[in-house]
Design an enzyme around this catalytic site. Structure first.
Site, PDB file in Angstrom:
ATOM      1  N   ASN A   9     -37.844 -10.863 -38.142  1.00  0.00           N
ATOM      2  CA  ASN A   9     -36.688 -10.411 -38.927  1.00  0.00           C
ATOM      3  C   ASN A   9     -36.117 -11.632 -39.647  1.00  0.00           C
ATOM      4  O   ASN A   9     -35.454 -12.461 -39.035  1.00  0.00           O
ATOM      5  CB  ASN A   9     -35.653  -9.795 -37.972  1.00  0.00           C
ATOM      6  CG  ASN A   9     -34.357  -9.449 -38.674  1.00  0.00           C
ATOM      7  OD1 ASN A   9     -34.281  -9.440 -39.907  1.00  0.00           O
ATOM      8  ND2 ASN A   9     -33.326  -9.161 -37.889  1.00  0.00           N
ATOM      9  N   LYS A  11     -33.842 -11.839 -41.843  1.00  0.00           N
ATOM     10  CA  LYS A  11     -32.409 -11.745 -42.204  1.00  0.00           C
ATOM     11  C   LYS A  11     -32.225 -12.178 -43.657  1.00  0.00           C
ATOM     12  O   LYS A  11     -33.118 -11.952 -44.473  1.00  0.00           O
ATOM     13  CB  LYS A  11     -31.552 -12.534 -41.210  1.00  0.00           C
ATOM     14  CG  LYS A  11     -31.903 -12.155 -39.760  1.00  0.00           C
ATOM     15  CD  LYS A  11     -30.951 -12.651 -38.729  1.00  0.00           C
ATOM     16  CE  LYS A  11     -31.440 -12.199 -37.352  1.00  0.00           C
ATOM     17  NZ  LYS A  11     -30.520 -12.533 -36.289  1.00  0.00           N
ATOM     18  N   HIS A  94     -29.524  -2.893 -36.292  1.00  0.00           N
ATOM     19  CA  HIS A  94     -29.402  -4.293 -35.872  1.00  0.00           C
ATOM     20  C   HIS A  94     -27.935  -4.610 -35.583  1.00  0.00           C
ATOM     21  O   HIS A  94     -27.043  -4.132 -36.280  1.00  0.00           O
ATOM     22  CB  HIS A  94     -29.958  -5.226 -36.956  1.00  0.00           C
ATOM     23  CG  HIS A  94     -30.099  -6.618 -36.456  1.00  0.00           C
ATOM     24  ND1 HIS A  94     -29.031  -7.490 -36.384  1.00  0.00           N
ATOM     25  CD2 HIS A  94     -31.165  -7.285 -35.945  1.00  0.00           C
ATOM     26  CE1 HIS A  94     -29.442  -8.633 -35.863  1.00  0.00           C
ATOM     27  NE2 HIS A  94     -30.727  -8.537 -35.588  1.00  0.00           N
ATOM     28  N   GLU A  96     -26.149  -7.049 -36.248  1.00  0.00           N
ATOM     29  CA  GLU A  96     -25.385  -7.596 -37.384  1.00  0.00           C
ATOM     30  C   GLU A  96     -24.946  -6.477 -38.322  1.00  0.00           C
ATOM     31  O   GLU A  96     -23.872  -6.540 -38.928  1.00  0.00           O
ATOM     32  CB  GLU A  96     -26.232  -8.648 -38.117  1.00  0.00           C
ATOM     33  CG  GLU A  96     -26.315  -9.940 -37.307  1.00  0.00           C
ATOM     34  CD  GLU A  96     -27.606 -10.714 -37.453  1.00  0.00           C
ATOM     35  OE1 GLU A  96     -28.319 -10.529 -38.451  1.00  0.00           O
ATOM     36  OE2 GLU A  96     -27.926 -11.507 -36.548  1.00  0.00           O
ATOM     37  N   GLU A 166     -31.924  -5.800 -27.939  1.00  0.00           N
ATOM     38  CA  GLU A 166     -31.426  -7.095 -28.389  1.00  0.00           C
ATOM     39  C   GLU A 166     -30.018  -7.312 -27.845  1.00  0.00           C
ATOM     40  O   GLU A 166     -29.034  -6.916 -28.484  1.00  0.00           O
ATOM     41  CB  GLU A 166     -31.401  -7.138 -29.923  1.00  0.00           C
ATOM     42  CG  GLU A 166     -32.759  -6.968 -30.549  1.00  0.00           C
ATOM     43  CD  GLU A 166     -32.846  -7.695 -31.895  1.00  0.00           C
ATOM     44  OE1 GLU A 166     -33.761  -8.505 -32.048  1.00  0.00           O
ATOM     45  OE2 GLU A 166     -31.976  -7.463 -32.767  1.00  0.00           O
ATOM     46  N   GLY A 172     -29.478 -15.339 -31.846  1.00  0.00           N
ATOM     47  CA  GLY A 172     -29.121 -16.526 -32.618  1.00  0.00           C
ATOM     48  C   GLY A 172     -28.317 -17.544 -31.839  1.00  0.00           C
ATOM     49  O   GLY A 172     -27.773 -18.486 -32.410  1.00  0.00           O
ATOM     50  N   SER A 212     -33.313 -14.843 -29.407  1.00  0.00           N
ATOM     51  CA  SER A 212     -33.728 -16.220 -29.144  1.00  0.00           C
ATOM     52  C   SER A 212     -35.112 -16.344 -28.512  1.00  0.00           C
ATOM     53  O   SER A 212     -35.340 -17.202 -27.652  1.00  0.00           O
ATOM     54  CB  SER A 212     -32.677 -16.952 -28.292  1.00  0.00           C
ATOM     55  OG  SER A 212     -31.441 -16.993 -28.987  1.00  0.00           O
TER      56      SER A 212
HETATM   57  P1  PGA Z   1     -32.920 -14.554 -33.003  1.00  0.00           P
HETATM   58  O1  PGA Z   1     -32.617 -13.136 -33.715  1.00  0.00           O
HETATM   59  O2  PGA Z   1     -34.369 -14.541 -32.621  1.00  0.00           O
HETATM   60  O3  PGA Z   1     -32.594 -15.589 -34.054  1.00  0.00           O
HETATM   61  O4  PGA Z   1     -32.021 -14.629 -31.819  1.00  0.00           O
HETATM   62  C1  PGA Z   1     -33.194 -11.952 -33.248  1.00  0.00           C
HETATM   63  C2  PGA Z   1     -32.740 -10.808 -34.108  1.00  0.00           C
HETATM   64  O5  PGA Z   1     -31.572 -10.816 -34.555  1.00  0.00           O
HETATM   65  O6  PGA Z   1     -33.509  -9.871 -34.371  1.00  0.00           O
END
Ligand code: PGA
Length: 249
Positions: A9, A11, A94, A96, A166, A172, A212
């Site tokens: 992903n 982003k 997601h 976000e 997640e 992140g 992560s």
């Molecule tokens: P990350 O993000 O691997 O940077 O923690 C995962 C995601 O948001 O899908």
């Protein structure tokens, strides 16, 4: 048999030339045959990725879509537009999108229905926040997120659903759920699907872990019996890291 899947992903990262470099680096690696590899660039890079990945088995995924098919929705993109450029997979829910863009379960439910009726595959994300983990509410939260959006879909739709657990506190942040925490939740979710649908559907659904995932922890996380791959954010922006992760099965 369910698929092993590793999806990147991106982003809101990677412009035209960064996309070209990253995709070409991925293409020059050895792509495993028993893992579905996917990349989710921003809308503007979807066509470019489709073209660059034309002769490979790496799939291109959209990060979002609108539930409506067309109309006065400035800045939005529909399932039929994605299908029109042969993008057949979309991420919905997601964290976000939920937290920054206020996407509620009701909105997500409409999006999922719209994607499925366009015959797209949906990567549906869910997961608890830190305070919910600390209060031991995480099973309840996840149960509600799945129930509110997915559990009145007909069973036939589930062949086009991929789940991604997640935990928000791991996205992140550099802090990963332990392999045991991931496996525990994945097993819980698989049992929920079995109880709401059937053993066969629960066994066939791929449940990815996201939050992560890095080359250093991918192998251990993917060892979980109910962990069928990962949704990778930050580490998918670096070709070597992403290659190491999808080679970790
Ligand atoms: P990350 O993000 O691997 O940077 O923690 C995962 C995601 O948001 O899908």
């Amino acid at each position: 048999m369910r698929d092993n899947i590793v999806a990147g992903n991106w982003k809101m990262n990677n412009d035209y030339s960064q996309t070209k470099k990253l995709i070409n680096d991925l293409k020059s690696s050895k792509i495993p045959e028993d893992v579905r590899i996917m990349v989710a660039p921003s809308f503007t890079q979807l066509s470019q990725c489709k073209n660059l990945l034309n002769s490979t088995n790496i799939s291109v995924v959209a990060q979002n879509m609108n539930a409506n098919n067309s109309g006065a929705f400035t800045g939005e993109i529909s399932a039929s537009m994605l299908k029109g450029i042969e993008v057949n997979i979309v991420i919905i829910g997601h964290s976000e999108r939920r937290s920054i863009f206020n996407e509620t379960d009701e909105i997500l439910k409409e999006k999922v229905k719209s994607a499925l009726s366009a015959d797209m595959e949906v990567i549906f994300c869910f997961g608890e926040e830190l305070k919910e983990r600390k209060n031991n509410d995480y099973f309840k939260i996840v149960n509600n997120q799945l129930r509110n959006v997915l559990f009145d879909l007909p069973e036939s739709c589930w062949k086009n659903i991929i789940l991604a657990y997640e935990p928000v506190w791991a996205i992140g942040t550099g802090e990963t759920a332990t392999a045991n925490q991931a496996q525990e939740m994945h097993l819980y979710v698989r049992n929920l699907i079995r109880d709401n649908y059937s053993e066969a559907t629960s066994e066939n659904i791929s449940i990815l872990y996201g939050g992560s995932v890095k080359p250093s922890n991918a192998k251990e996380i993917f060892l979980g019996k109910d962990v069928d791959g990962g949704l990778i954010g930050g580490a998918s922006l670096n070709a070597n890291d992403f290659i190491e992760i999808f080679s970790a099965f």
